[in-house]
Design a protein around this motif. Sequence first.
Motif, PDB file in Angstrom:
ATOM      1  N   GLN A 160       0.830  -1.215   0.000  1.00 51.71           N
ATOM      2  CA  GLN A 160       0.000   0.000   0.000  1.00 51.71           C
ATOM      3  C   GLN A 160       0.863   1.263   0.000  1.00 51.71           C
ATOM      4  N   GLY A 161       2.156   1.082  -0.239  1.00 52.56           N
ATOM      5  CA  GLY A 161       3.075   2.210  -0.185  1.00 52.56           C
ATOM      6  C   GLY A 161       4.409   1.736   0.362  1.00 52.56           C
ATOM      7  N   PRO A 162       5.392   2.646   0.491  1.00 54.73           N
ATOM      8  CA  PRO A 162       6.738   2.227   0.892  1.00 54.73           C
ATOM      9  C   PRO A 162       6.813   1.565   2.268  1.00 54.73           C
ATOM     10  N   ASN A 163       5.932   1.921   3.186  1.00 53.74           N
ATOM     11  CA  ASN A 163       5.998   1.343   4.538  1.00 53.74           C
ATOM     12  C   ASN A 163       4.605   0.988   5.041  1.00 53.74           C
ATOM     13  N   HIS A 164       3.824   0.385   4.150  1.00 52.90           N
ATOM     14  CA  HIS A 164       2.405   0.161   4.448  1.00 52.90           C
ATOM     15  C   HIS A 164       1.934  -1.044   3.627  1.00 52.90           C
ATOM     16  N   CYS A 165       1.344  -2.017   4.289  1.00 56.83           N
ATOM     17  CA  CYS A 165       0.845  -3.192   3.549  1.00 56.83           C
ATOM     18  C   CYS A 165      -0.394  -3.760   4.223  1.00 56.83           C
ATOM     19  N   VAL A 166      -1.073  -4.622   3.495  1.00 58.97           N
ATOM     20  CA  VAL A 166      -2.213  -5.351   4.041  1.00 58.97           C
ATOM     21  C   VAL A 166      -1.892  -6.837   3.934  1.00 58.97           C
ATOM     22  N   LEU A 167      -1.999  -7.541   5.060  1.00 54.75           N
ATOM     23  CA  LEU A 167      -1.749  -8.978   5.091  1.00 54.75           C
ATOM     24  C   LEU A 167      -3.073  -9.721   5.224  1.00 54.75           C
ATOM     25  N   THR A 168      -3.313 -10.675   4.319  1.00 53.59           N
ATOM     26  CA  THR A 168      -4.474 -11.558   4.434  1.00 53.59           C
ATOM     27  C   THR A 168      -3.967 -12.983   4.619  1.00 53.59           C
ATOM     28  N   TYR A 169      -4.492 -13.646   5.642  1.00 53.33           N
ATOM     29  CA  TYR A 169      -4.172 -15.048   5.905  1.00 53.33           C
ATOM     30  C   TYR A 169      -5.449 -15.847   5.710  1.00 53.33           C
ATOM     31  N   MET A 170      -5.369 -16.911   4.935  1.00 49.16           N
ATOM     32  CA  MET A 170      -6.543 -17.751   4.726  1.00 49.16           C
ATOM     33  C   MET A 170      -6.165 -19.213   4.907  1.00 49.16           C
ATOM     34  N   ALA A 171      -6.984 -19.932   5.647  1.00 51.73           N
ATOM     35  CA  ALA A 171      -6.693 -21.345   5.904  1.00 51.73           C
ATOM     36  C   ALA A 171      -7.940 -22.198   5.722  1.00 51.73           C
ATOM     37  N   GLN A 172      -7.756 -23.288   4.995  1.00 52.46           N
ATOM     38  CA  GLN A 172      -8.763 -24.343   4.925  1.00 52.46           C
ATOM     39  C   GLN A 172      -8.067 -25.599   5.443  1.00 52.46           C
ATOM     40  N   VAL A 173      -8.399 -25.966   6.661  1.00 54.69           N
ATOM     41  CA  VAL A 173      -7.649 -27.017   7.353  1.00 54.69           C
ATOM     42  C   VAL A 173      -8.600 -28.060   7.932  1.00 54.69           C
ATOM     43  N   ASP A 174      -8.206 -29.323   7.805  1.00 57.79           N
ATOM     44  CA  ASP A 174      -8.896 -30.402   8.501  1.00 57.79           C
ATOM     45  C   ASP A 174      -8.006 -30.806   9.669  1.00 57.79           C
ATOM     46  N   PRO A 175      -8.407 -30.444  10.911  1.00 60.57           N
ATOM     47  CA  PRO A 175      -7.539 -30.727  12.068  1.00 60.57           C
ATOM     48  C   PRO A 175      -7.552 -32.199  12.476  1.00 60.57           C
ATOM     49  N   ARG A 176      -8.269 -33.020  11.734  1.00 62.73           N
ATOM     50  CA  ARG A 176      -8.422 -34.455  12.027  1.00 62.73           C
ATOM     51  C   ARG A 176      -8.968 -34.664  13.427  1.00 62.73           C
ATOM     52  N   GLY A 177     -10.216 -34.340  13.572  1.00 64.32           N
ATOM     53  CA  GLY A 177     -10.866 -34.545  14.852  1.00 64.32           C
ATOM     54  C   GLY A 177     -12.058 -33.634  15.008  1.00 64.32           C
ATOM     55  N   SER A 178     -12.969 -34.034  15.855  1.00 58.82           N
ATOM     56  CA  SER A 178     -14.120 -33.196  16.172  1.00 58.82           C
ATOM     57  C   SER A 178     -13.693 -32.243  17.281  1.00 58.82           C
ATOM     58  N   LEU A 179     -13.573 -30.978  16.930  1.00 59.67           N
ATOM     59  CA  LEU A 179     -13.104 -29.993  17.908  1.00 59.67           C
ATOM     60  C   LEU A 179     -14.270 -29.455  18.728  1.00 59.67           C
ATOM     61  N   PRO A 180     -14.021 -29.152  20.003  1.00 67.01           N
ATOM     62  CA  PRO A 180     -15.070 -28.514  20.801  1.00 67.01           C
ATOM     63  C   PRO A 180     -15.376 -27.118  20.257  1.00 67.01           C
ATOM     64  N   LYS A 181     -16.610 -26.661  20.476  1.00 69.14           N
ATOM     65  CA  LYS A 181     -17.005 -25.346  19.942  1.00 69.14           C
ATOM     66  C   LYS A 181     -16.146 -24.225  20.514  1.00 69.14           C
ATOM     67  N   TRP A 182     -15.701 -24.400  21.767  1.00 68.07           N
ATOM     68  CA  TRP A 182     -14.913 -23.332  22.373  1.00 68.07           C
ATOM     69  C   TRP A 182     -13.590 -23.114  21.630  1.00 68.07           C
TER      70      TRP A 182
END
Length: 262
Positions: A160-182
């Motif tokens: 976005q300029g010399p000292n300015h950026c936008v970082l996007t992180y995206m993950a589609q992951v199967d953690p191999r297990g039924s995770l608790p809602k918390w």
Amino acid sequence: MSGQTVTIPDDQAFASFKAECLCEEGWSVTYSKGGIMVWTQALQEGKTVHKIKCRMVCKDVSAETMYDVLHDLEYRRKWDTNVIETFDIGKLTVNADVGYYSWKCPRPLRNRDVITLRSWLPIGKDYIIMNYSVKHAKYPPKKDKVRAVSIQTGYMIQSQGPNHCVLTYMAQVDPRGSLPKWVVNKSSHFLAPRAMKKINKACLKYLEWKQRHNPGFKPWLYPEQTTLPSIPLSELSIQHAESLENIDESSLADAHEIEDSD
């Protein structure tokens, strides 16, 4: 990545990842504060694939520095407090390699690890780093960890300029297990924003750190510097989630909440 054979992502794959990073349709905002936003997608019935997307505006970090920080394994071992072990296994091309990463999960969940094919591409002033899970015969699942599956995970850095950026992180992951809602709630409301802030803080200290740690060594920019052995694609195969252990952790309580109530 679809299909049965391991392939190195092409320009179309990077374009598709970028489009999904920018798309907001089908995503629900779960967090928006201090220049950080988090989106999730609802779990499909009968599926265990978790989808999360985070975006952070960095007004004091260049896209180039962000790209270096996300690549630099030696530095990651210093700032990433979730990492248990991480190392490169071998290179495939000048902009693709295979690596191992294991990380701490919120107690009392078992820790996870992955073997991934990682590829990267500068696009104009922007950068993309993405990965998906593969199998390598020399690195089978470990008894003390759950082998997770990255269907597609990565970062997009927009200058976005010399000292300015936008970082996007995206993950589609199967953690191999039924995770608790918390766990799911904690990830989107607390863990993901905290991880983004940690990356930003690491970026602010990187230039000074790098001056003292092999400052000219950046094989992600200068592939001729790499010391990794070349490995043929034939040594890899797609990591199918169905072939891995699937554990049920859905009834486990948050260890921190248990401690707080004691």
